[in-house]
Write an enzyme that holds these catalytic residues in place. Structure first.
Site, PDB file in Angstrom:
ATOM      1  N   ILE A  81      -7.708   2.209  20.248  1.00  0.00           N
ATOM      2  CA  ILE A  81      -8.219   0.883  19.740  1.00  0.00           C
ATOM      3  C   ILE A  81      -9.146   0.249  20.953  1.00  0.00           C
ATOM      4  O   ILE A  81      -8.606   0.274  22.209  1.00  0.00           O
ATOM      5  CB  ILE A  81      -7.069  -0.054  19.515  1.00  0.00           C
ATOM      6  N   GLY A  88     -11.452  -1.796  23.653  1.00  0.00           N
ATOM      7  CA  GLY A  88     -11.371  -3.312  24.533  1.00  0.00           C
ATOM      8  C   GLY A  88      -9.887  -3.436  25.047  1.00  0.00           C
ATOM      9  O   GLY A  88      -9.472  -4.784  25.273  1.00  0.00           O
ATOM     10  N   CYS A  89      -9.181  -2.371  25.260  1.00  0.00           N
ATOM     11  CA  CYS A  89      -7.671  -2.695  25.580  1.00  0.00           C
ATOM     12  C   CYS A  89      -7.724  -2.239  27.136  1.00  0.00           C
ATOM     13  O   CYS A  89      -7.933  -1.127  27.338  1.00  0.00           O
ATOM     14  CB  CYS A  89      -6.738  -1.742  25.094  1.00  0.00           C
ATOM     15  N   GLN A  90      -6.810  -2.947  27.992  1.00  0.00           N
ATOM     16  CA  GLN A  90      -6.546  -2.644  29.447  1.00  0.00           C
ATOM     17  C   GLN A  90      -5.742  -1.349  29.456  1.00  0.00           C
ATOM     18  O   GLN A  90      -5.873  -0.305  30.127  1.00  0.00           O
ATOM     19  CB  GLN A  90      -5.944  -3.719  30.204  1.00  0.00           C
ATOM     20  N   SER A  91      -4.678  -1.672  28.735  1.00  0.00           N
ATOM     21  CA  SER A  91      -3.768  -0.443  28.467  1.00  0.00           C
ATOM     22  C   SER A  91      -4.123   0.135  27.045  1.00  0.00           C
ATOM     23  O   SER A  91      -4.120  -0.393  25.995  1.00  0.00           O
ATOM     24  CB  SER A  91      -2.076  -0.817  28.418  1.00  0.00           C
TER      25      SER A  91
END
Ligand SMILES: Cc1ncc(COP(=O)(O)O)c(C=O)c1O
Ligand SMILES: Cc1ncc(COP(=O)(O)O)c(C=O)c1O
Lengths: 405, 138, 405, 138
Positions: D48, D50-53
């Protein structure tokens, strides 16, 4: 002079804010600085008293606004010691500034030309150049990092050549806080007739910069990292270079003559300031610089160095905590991980204790790739922070760690 | 008379006016005293850039002094040009370089001389000084 | 509803200002609108309470700022009735917006392609396209004006063809106040598969715009002409078009993946919002739209129409006064000269009476060339103006005239 | 159980916690209950953006229901994923499409689900709904 942080904090109303029932501790200064009352008031004052479009009006309001706007340009010139006032171009920020330069050289670059970027850059100082190389077929070379995260100067000397047209790097890395040896890089680059752009987004808030002494060709910073408002920054360029390169945007203010057949551009700085600028922002930027100069950049530097030293020691006491870029030449940033724990988890829990840090890649994915990590927790300090806040940070990290492991 | 004397005279002249209307009327009068500028001199080279009301300025260097002639489409601008030429015309480059232009402020015409580009007078003064520097080197 | 201008003026502290000992009368609304207290306060509130960089922070401040910023995007979407929220791109203003589009089509234009501009444009909607044509060798055609200053639609129908790729024009001319027949132009252009960009810098403050109903491809306006702050505006583009065109600036926020070899761009709107945006400005823009909606665009329109009618009558009473673009379909602007007198002289003297008007070319040199005049005096009205102010204007013009002739 | 029932249960569960530490400890516990995601499923397609994690989400459509499996590098994110899958896993596309996600706010985890792109959970929910719409058309 005693640096009275308690008094200074009174200038920043946001520091009274409660987060999740805790006192806000703001350690995200590298992302954006907080804003003192005098700067905020200068914005209200503008809209309450002399809001007007500039440069073309004959009426008094417009004169007043123009004068304040141009006075701000003079303040930037003097603070950064540019030779000419018109070498200061107002932009919407560092990213915009860099794009002006990368776009400006499009017609001057060919497939035999090379540009060099450091491996320690923010995306804003990578992507515009990639876009440029794609359009011109010139080649992008990268100064590699050593194992501590510092630029490998020997490798730079191997990379640079007569083919090198431009070298661009940041003064201070936003992800690690490392101060790059820009004086040396500028000197070496110039010996090959390569031009140098320094991204000062992370340095301008921490020490006074003398552009003429540095003899740098282009320099840029953002007001929002310098106690100023969002949406404004500046690009400095040597006069003859700014005169040479293409304008980035077309529009009002940047032309001297327009017919449908032919348009001639205005002189610098106006050539690069198309459209109505961020007038209130530019004026407030000037006020922000005045504020910081009142505190004194030397004082700020000394205080922040002490904070950094203390925080580094405190964090090193934590078992399993690894600091990236823990080198001698750095300023105000500690980027770390705790083994086995994701930075996002730590950031989320610190927030519960009111402590604001940034986590992730810090818009510097290549640096993360270098260390082969998905991201770090970044504590970025500034003169508004206190030693007590660092103690609370340490405690909070320890609590987070015990919760997460 | 020296530039300084001329400036002082002007400041005194203007100090007699009670309000801006008198001042403006006087400037409009002064505008009519300007030497006529030959149409051929109103060329692109002599045009001062960035003005709402076009300003043309021509300079000649004769017997160690600079001879200025200037014109504008707008009458108030022309009035100020007249004032500037009263002070700077027929002076040596050296005198001009050393001169101060704050008398304009003291006369109370500052608004017409701001770096605001609506108005070409700021550029005109720059241009006058620029000619002085250029001729000084000769 | 009664439109209570006296009450409304209380929202604008600047209107209490004295100019040369006279009450300020602000008739330069087309250059920039004045700013109500609620908008000014929203800026202070931002810096005092939740200033933080957006989109990437895990901490609460950053969440709060991001939420407010994205909420503003939603307000713009709803007000202008865009289909998707991500079709709203925040920019630094109309000029920036237009440059995004002209740059975005660089790779899609060839020497057989044509673009059409109206003869009634602001430089910001001319110069970017000239720059584009120079780079792509595509051809720029101009819709001529008739003797009153209105676009000649018949000529437009002759110019447009299958070669036409883009048509761009303003909704309302800033120099004359003429409302262009954009519905018709959009419809005709679409029948040739040409895309249309409408520059709404001068229309958005005067009437409510329904983007889906207009079926326009690109639209833009500036906050500072809509009771909002300087340094912010927006670009609307149909989703599939924004997805297709190249990004304008490279930097943080606009990428999804960066390595030195290859960078992939983020999705819209982020693809076009490189760098730290004007966060406080965007939020204040949302507040400004709320403010205007509270007054009601229909009310604003009706009131301004009455003002315009009154002012036109009053000015026509003055001997030798010529109005340019004195047509039926216009809004809030009166552009005039008095024969034998330069506009600059009139403007200077009006200023002495506290009346702020704009003089000169209004960044629309081709229109001045059309009428073969060096410039005009432009009185631009807004809902903050009163009928009494128009009376004072008339008197002041008469005095100026007698002084100058 | 219906999605709504499941959500109500969760809201009740979480209402017993006195402070955020208990809540977070519970989420960390929940994260350990997640079905293991096969490494081969942690591919770019399931990532997914655009996630930091990083968050990976895989969906399978079987017997009219959607089978989700997901994972994240960060343990708190994983805890929330566990909560989301408790609610949405093994439901019909129709149920998912009609469901409301405001229970997350009621649980007091809103901060993890803002449109702030630091965090992929907002995108994850969008993706879950997206799958539901896609499979609904089949
Ligand atoms: C019709 C029109 N287009 C474009 C612009 C440029 O807007 P901005 O200066 O806010 O970029 C203006 C502003 O004067 C305008 O009136
Ligand atoms: C080193 C560096 N360069 C460039 C930028 C981009 O600055 P802005 O977002 O103000 O354009 C930043 C900000 O994070 C930075 O730290």
């Amino acid at each position: 002079m005693k640096f009275d942080v308690k008094n200074i904090r009174e200038d920043f109303p946001i520091l009274k804010k409660q987060i999740n029932g805790k006192q806000l501790i703001y350690f995200d200064n590298a992302a954006t600085s907080q804003t003192p009352t005098c700067v905020i008031n200068s914005i209200s004052d503008y809209y309450n008293n002399y809001n007007s479009n500039i440069h073309r009006g004959v009426h008094s309001l417009s004169e007043e606004a123009t004068e304040a706007y141009e006075k701000a340009r003079g303040k930037i010139q003097i603070h950064f010691n540019a030779k000419h006032k018109e070498e200061v171009i107002f932009t919407s920020g560092t990213t915009h500034s860099i794009n002006i330069v990368s776009n400006g050289f499009l017609d001057l670059m060919g497939e035999d030309d090379e540009i060099i970027v450091s491996g320690l850059e923010h995306h804003s100082n990578i992507v515009p150049w990639q876009m440029m190389c794609e359009k011109t077929n010139s080649k992008l070379k990268v100064i590699p990092l050593d194992k501590n995260g510092e630029l490998d100067l020997k490798e730079f000397k191997n990379l640079v050549s007569k083919k090198t047209k431009l070298v661009f790097l940041n003064h201070v890395s936003n992800a690690l806080g490392i101060i790059n040896p820009i004086e040396e890089i500028i000197q070496i680059s110039h010996s090959y007739n390569a031009l140098v752009l320094i991204d000062g987004a992370q340095s301008a808030a921490h020490f006074k910069i003398d552009l003429q002494k540095l003899n740098v060709d282009f320099f840029t910073a953002s007001a929002h990292k310098l106690c100023g408002p969002t949406g404004v920054g500046f690009l400095y360029g040597k006069k003859e270079l700014l005169e040479k390169i293409e304008p980035f945007m077309g529009g009002g203010e940047m032309i001297s003559d327009v017919t449908f057949e032919k348009t001639t551009y205005a002189e610098i700085p106006h050539k690069f300031e198309a459209g109505t600028p961020n007038i209130s922002g530019v004026i407030a930027f000037g006020v922000a610089l005045d504020y910081m100069n009142t505190l004194g950049f030397e004082n700020i530097r000394q205080y922040e160095d002490k904070l950094l030293k203390y925080a580094t020691e405190k964090l090193k006491e934590i078992d399993g905590l690894i600091i990236y870029g823990d080198v001698k030449n750095k300023t105000s940033v500690i980027s770390f991980n705790i083994s086995g724990i994701h930075s996002y988890d730590i950031g989320s829990i610190l927030d519960k204790y009111g402590v604001a840090v940034r986590t992730g890649q810090h818009c510097a994915q290549p640096i993360m790739d270098h260390f082969d990590i998905p991201g770090t927790v970044r504590v970025s300090l500034s003169f508004i922070n206190t030693f007590e806040e660092i103690d609370i940070l340490q405690e909070a990290i320890i609590k987070a760690k015990s919760m997460l492991s | 008379m020296t530039i300084e004397n001329l400036q002082e005279n002007l400041i005194e002249d203007f100090s007699f006016f009670d309000d801006w209307t008198q001042k403006y009327e006087y400037m409009i009068e002064l505008s009519k005293t300007l030497d006529k500028m030959d149409e051929s001199l109103k060329n692109d080279e002599n045009l001062i850039k960035g003005c709402q009301s076009k300003v043309w300025l021509n300079a000649d260097f004769k017997d160690g002094k600079i001879n200025f002639i200037a014109d504008s489409e707008a009458i108030i601008t022309k009035g100020i040009i007249a004032i500037l030429l009263m002070v700077f015309n027929n002076k040596t480059p050296d005198e001009i370089i050393k001169s101060d232009v704050s008398f304009i402020e003291k006369i109370g015409l500052k608004e017409h001389l701001s770096p605001n580009r609506a108005n070409g007078l700021y550029s005109m003064i720059k241009q006058i000084k620029f000619y002085a520097i250029a001729y000084n080197k000769k």
